[in-house]
Design an enzyme around this catalytic site. Structure first.
Site, short mmCIF file in Angstrom:
data_model
loop_
_atom_site.label_atom_id
_atom_site.label_comp_id
_atom_site.label_asym_id
_atom_site.label_seq_id
_atom_site.Cartn_x
_atom_site.Cartn_y
_atom_site.Cartn_z
CG ASP A 97 -2.01 1.04 1.12
OD1 ASP A 97 -2.53 1.27 0.01
OD2 ASP A 97 -2.34 1.65 2.16
CG ASP B 245 -0.28 1.82 -3.82
OD1 ASP B 245 0.21 2.58 -2.95
OD2 ASP B 245 -1.45 1.41 -3.75
CG ASP C 208 -4.20 3.66 -2.97
OD1 ASP C 208 -3.82 2.49 -2.73
OD2 ASP C 208 -3.93 4.63 -2.24
CG ASP D 271 -6.16 1.72 0.56
OD1 ASP D 271 -5.45 0.80 0.10
OD2 ASP D 271 -5.76 2.90 0.70
#
Length: 188
Positions: free
Chosen positions: A59, A62, A80, A84
């Site tokens: 995470d 990226d 993203d 998440d």
């Protein structure tokens, strides 16, 4: 810490794989973590926690890859954020299915966690930036789950997550309320 993260971003960017690819890898590790928790085999709490930490690593990667390659985009930011939330819900569901925490505790932890994210998204839609506001952003909450969970105390981890998410929610509501400039108009 920032120069170190940038160096790691350069290494992963050198693979030629996009930031969105690494976002997907992070999601895959989150699903693996959720499955480990749900399966509840011996030491599942340790394996689940390690997989959760790996997911968190990707995470971070990226975003670093996007910055290093100068390929940040609205689409990438959207994916993203959505991935998440999917990852977060999957992890909480895995913990619930595996019986590692009381159902009502998991319910409060995930509800408050999602409200923290919603509050930020709603505030930002009104022009109020909330990044860094609150003691329990997503990364901190997942670290609590992974580290305390690896020690075998997932129910306590869920209680802590619920508490810090609740505090963060209040902090964000107060911060947003104080920053919004109301535009009162006379209605016809």
């Amino acid at each position: 810490m920032k120069p170190t993260l940038e160096k790691v971003g350069i290494i992963f960017a050198a693979t030629g794989l996009s930031a969105n690819f690494w976002t997907g890898i992070g999601l895959a590790f989150a699903f693996a973590s959720a499955i480990a928790y749900a399966w509840h085999f011996e030491y599942a709490f340790v394996i689940g926690g390690i997989l959760l930490l790996v997911s968190g690593f990707f995470d971070v990667i990226d975003g670093q890859v996007a910055r290093v390659t100068k390929k940040t985009s609205k689409k990438g930011a959207f994916l993203d954020s959505v991935f998440d939330k999917i990852a977060e819900v999957a992890i909480f569901l895995g913990i619930l299915i595996g019986g590692f925490a009381e159902g009502y505790v998991v319910f409060f932890a995930i509800t408050l966690s999602l409200l923290v994210s919603y509050t930020r998204a709603r505030a930002e839609s009104l022009g109020v930036k909330l990044q860094g506001i609150g003691i329990g952003e997503r990364a901190e909450r997942l670290l609590v789950i992974a580290i305390i969970g690896i020690a075998g105390f997932l129910n306590y981890a869920m209680i802590i997550v619920a508490i810090i998410a609740g505090i963060t929610l209040i902090q964000r509501i107060v911060a947003t309320s104080s920053r919004i400039k109301d535009d009162y108009r006379n209605l016809p």
